[in-house]
Design a protein around this motif. Structure first.
Motif, short mmCIF file in Angstrom:
data_model
loop_
_atom_site.label_atom_id
_atom_site.label_comp_id
_atom_site.label_asym_id
_atom_site.label_seq_id
_atom_site.Cartn_x
_atom_site.Cartn_y
_atom_site.Cartn_z
N MET A 332 3.43 -8.63 4.90
CA MET A 332 2.99 -7.89 6.07
C MET A 332 3.61 -8.40 7.37
O MET A 332 3.30 -7.92 8.46
CB MET A 332 1.46 -7.92 6.17
CG MET A 332 0.82 -9.27 6.45
SD MET A 332 1.03 -10.54 5.14
CE MET A 332 0.44 -9.71 3.67
N ASN A 333 4.52 -9.36 7.26
CA ASN A 333 5.18 -9.90 8.44
C ASN A 333 6.20 -8.90 8.99
O ASN A 333 6.90 -8.24 8.22
CB ASN A 333 5.86 -11.22 8.09
CG ASN A 333 6.30 -12.00 9.30
OD1 ASN A 333 7.30 -11.70 9.93
ND2 ASN A 333 5.54 -13.03 9.64
N CYS A 342 2.83 -1.03 6.89
CA CYS A 342 2.50 -2.15 6.03
C CYS A 342 3.00 -3.48 6.58
O CYS A 342 3.01 -4.50 5.88
CB CYS A 342 3.06 -1.93 4.63
SG CYS A 342 2.37 -0.45 3.86
N MET A 343 3.41 -3.50 7.85
CA MET A 343 3.74 -4.76 8.53
C MET A 343 2.90 -4.84 9.79
O MET A 343 2.83 -3.89 10.57
CB MET A 343 5.24 -4.86 8.83
CG MET A 343 5.85 -3.68 9.55
SD MET A 343 7.56 -3.99 10.11
CE MET A 343 8.43 -4.25 8.58
N TYR A 344 2.25 -5.99 10.00
CA TYR A 344 1.31 -6.04 11.13
C TYR A 344 1.03 -7.45 11.63
O TYR A 344 -0.01 -7.68 12.25
CB TYR A 344 0.00 -5.34 10.77
CG TYR A 344 -0.41 -5.38 9.32
CD1 TYR A 344 -1.02 -6.50 8.75
CD2 TYR A 344 -0.18 -4.27 8.51
CE1 TYR A 344 -1.39 -6.52 7.42
CE2 TYR A 344 -0.54 -4.29 7.16
CZ TYR A 344 -1.15 -5.42 6.63
OH TYR A 344 -1.51 -5.44 5.29
N MET A 345 1.95 -8.40 11.44
CA MET A 345 1.69 -9.73 11.99
C MET A 345 2.96 -10.54 12.18
O MET A 345 3.95 -10.36 11.47
CB MET A 345 0.74 -10.52 11.08
CG MET A 345 1.37 -10.91 9.74
SD MET A 345 0.46 -12.21 8.86
CE MET A 345 0.85 -13.66 9.84
N PHE A 346 2.93 -11.42 13.19
CA PHE A 346 3.83 -12.55 13.32
C PHE A 346 3.01 -13.80 13.04
O PHE A 346 1.77 -13.80 13.17
CB PHE A 346 4.41 -12.65 14.73
CG PHE A 346 5.46 -11.65 15.07
CD1 PHE A 346 6.69 -11.65 14.41
CD2 PHE A 346 5.25 -10.71 16.07
CE1 PHE A 346 7.67 -10.73 14.74
CE2 PHE A 346 6.22 -9.79 16.41
CZ PHE A 346 7.44 -9.79 15.74
N SER A 347 3.69 -14.90 12.71
CA SER A 347 2.98 -16.15 12.43
C SER A 347 3.08 -17.11 13.62
O SER A 347 3.90 -16.96 14.52
CB SER A 347 3.56 -16.83 11.19
OG SER A 347 4.82 -17.43 11.50
N THR A 348 2.23 -18.12 13.58
CA THR A 348 2.23 -19.15 14.62
C THR A 348 3.58 -19.85 14.71
O THR A 348 4.08 -20.13 15.81
CB THR A 348 1.12 -20.17 14.35
OG1 THR A 348 -0.13 -19.49 14.29
CG2 THR A 348 1.06 -21.24 15.42
N GLY A 349 4.18 -20.13 13.57
CA GLY A 349 5.48 -20.78 13.57
C GLY A 349 6.56 -19.90 14.17
O GLY A 349 7.47 -20.38 14.85
N GLN A 350 6.47 -18.61 13.94
CA GLN A 350 7.43 -17.69 14.55
C GLN A 350 7.27 -17.66 16.06
O GLN A 350 8.25 -17.57 16.80
CB GLN A 350 7.26 -16.29 13.96
CG GLN A 350 7.76 -16.17 12.53
CD GLN A 350 7.45 -14.83 11.91
OE1 GLN A 350 6.34 -14.30 12.06
NE2 GLN A 350 8.41 -14.26 11.19
N LYS A 351 6.04 -17.74 16.52
CA LYS A 351 5.80 -17.81 17.96
C LYS A 351 6.48 -19.04 18.56
O LYS A 351 7.16 -18.94 19.58
CB LYS A 351 4.30 -17.85 18.26
CG LYS A 351 4.00 -18.07 19.73
CD LYS A 351 2.50 -18.18 20.00
CE LYS A 351 2.25 -18.45 21.48
NZ LYS A 351 0.79 -18.55 21.79
N SER A 352 6.30 -20.19 17.94
CA SER A 352 6.92 -21.42 18.46
C SER A 352 8.43 -21.29 18.53
O SER A 352 9.05 -21.70 19.51
CB SER A 352 6.53 -22.61 17.59
OG SER A 352 5.14 -22.87 17.66
N ARG A 353 9.01 -20.71 17.49
CA ARG A 353 10.47 -20.55 17.47
C ARG A 353 10.93 -19.63 18.60
O ARG A 353 11.93 -19.92 19.28
CB ARG A 353 10.90 -20.01 16.11
CG ARG A 353 12.41 -19.83 15.99
CD ARG A 353 12.83 -19.51 14.56
NE ARG A 353 14.28 -19.31 14.54
CZ ARG A 353 15.18 -20.29 14.48
NH1 ARG A 353 14.77 -21.55 14.42
NH2 ARG A 353 16.47 -20.04 14.48
N SER A 354 10.24 -18.54 18.81
CA SER A 354 10.64 -17.60 19.85
C SER A 354 10.38 -18.16 21.25
O SER A 354 11.20 -17.97 22.16
CB SER A 354 9.89 -16.28 19.68
OG SER A 354 10.38 -15.57 18.56
#
Length: 372
Positions: A332-333, A342-354
């Motif tokens: 769902m990423n 059927c995609m509806y989230m980013f992760s915390t780690g992706q936030k840090s990278r961005s």
């Protein structure tokens, strides 16, 4: 935590180019020529080709780009390590991180920032507002999408990157605690728009659409530039990662995949890619996110610690759990290839990278000169 390759980001990108059929890329106009990532509409093996093919071609064309991307990756990993330290989390072994010990963290020609010399924020609580400039290049009246359709896409971006989308509640409990609010929002008004008729029926991925002299429209400095045009070849969209030329920095999306049918009527959109998630996916690349599977096998990483290892993209609407590489895929990423619904989230780690690219010295730091 997933293991990270010791190799630099760019070296990894070149090593893990997917061997794939290029039958749909034989036309010179369709040859990917820039540091970009493409999302392709037809399920099948060819979907694996575009991202790494485009990146590999541009790296081969411009060796200086590799150095820039190495420095960006080093900068990114230093920020992530610092953030973990500030949160009281034990830092990972630096030898496990790509980019450490290489470059000075000051990438030149970063694309939308580069070696900024000013601006930037290290505070993830600061909300960054990114102005958007839209270039609508159309061959017929349908492709000349309405302002309302454009606004619906901006609304989707704001919901998705702030984790305010209602469908995030469908995230399985395994991944729900990882849902991230990027604290990034997007602004657009009708003055930040150009409409241009063209006799060209498709533009391909060689960035001609980004060049006024080639019939397209030039990038506008200080904006996230979005070109809306028919790309052709089944490609929904593509993006330029940080590190490329400022003159081509931004994302390109087909008109029938730009906007959301859930936020208006009489829009020119094509299901099942009609909810605005192609732009969310491509802006993710513009923010330095890789595909969730790392564009390779089980040993290839996307440089994000909290996304499970996978060996390829998912299509359609996968059931949970979908098991690959001995773990459940985060299907769902937004950085996977599933249908929009059927995609509806980013992760915390992706936030840090961005967020790392908006820190002082980061390639997009100039966008972060805002008031908290």
């Amino acid at each position: 935590m997933k293991p990270l390759y010791k190799a630099l980001f760019v070296a990894a990108s070149m090593t893990f180019v997917v061997a794939c059929s290029e039958n749909h890329l034989n036309d010179e106009a369709m040859q990917p020529q820039k540091t970009s990532s493409a999302r392709i509409g037809q399920p099948g093996g060819e979907d694996r080709c575009a991202t790494m093919k485009v990146l590999s071609d541009k790296l081969a064309e411009n060796p200086g780009l590799a150095r820039s991307m190495e420095a960006i990756e080093a900068h990114t990993q230093r920020f992530i390590a610092m953030e973990k330290g500030n949160n009281g989390i034990q830092k990972s072994d630096n030898n496990q991180k790509p980019g450490n010990g290489g470059g000075d963290g000051k990438p030149g020609n970063g694309g939308g920032g580069g070696d900024t010399g000013g601006g930037g924020t290290t505070d993830p609580a600061v909300t960054i507002t990114i102005p958007v400039y839209v270039h609508v290049i159309y061959n017929n009246s349908q492709q000349n999408i309405s302002n309302a359709q454009i606004q619906s896409q901006i609304d989707v971006l704001n919901k998705d990157f702030r984790a305010q989308n209602n469908d995030k509640n469908s995230t399985p409990s395994e991944f729900a605690p990882l849902i991230a609010d990027f604290n990034i929002q997007y602004s657009w008004n009708t003055g930040d728009l150009i409409r241009k008729a063209s006799s060209k029926s498709s533009w391909g991925t060689n960035d001609a659409v980004k060049n006024r002299k080639r019939g397209g429209s030039d990038a506008v400095a200080g904006y996230l530039n979005i070109w809306v045009c028919n790309i052709g070849g089944g490609i929904l969209g593509y993006a330029q990662f940080p590190g490329g030329s400022v003159s081509t920095d931004g994302i390109v999306i087909g008109p029938e995949y730009f906007g959301s049918s859930a936020l208006g009527s009489n829009f020119y959109l094509s299901a099942p890619y009609d909810l605005g998630r192609t732009a969310t996916h491509e802006v993710g690349h513009w923010l330095n996110l890789r595909h969730i599977w790392g564009d390779g096998g089980c040993g290839v990483d996307d440089y994000v610690a909290d996304t499970p290892m996978s060996d390829g993209p998912n299509y359609g609407c996968p059931t949970y759990p979908t098991v690959r590489c001995s773990s459940n895929d985060m299907t769902m990423n937004y950085m996977d290839y599933t249908y929009d619904g059927c995609m509806y989230m980013f992760s915390t780690g992706q936030k840090s990278r961005s967020r790392a690219i908006f820190t002082p010295g980061g390639p997009r730091a100039d966008f972060a000169t805002v008031t908290p």
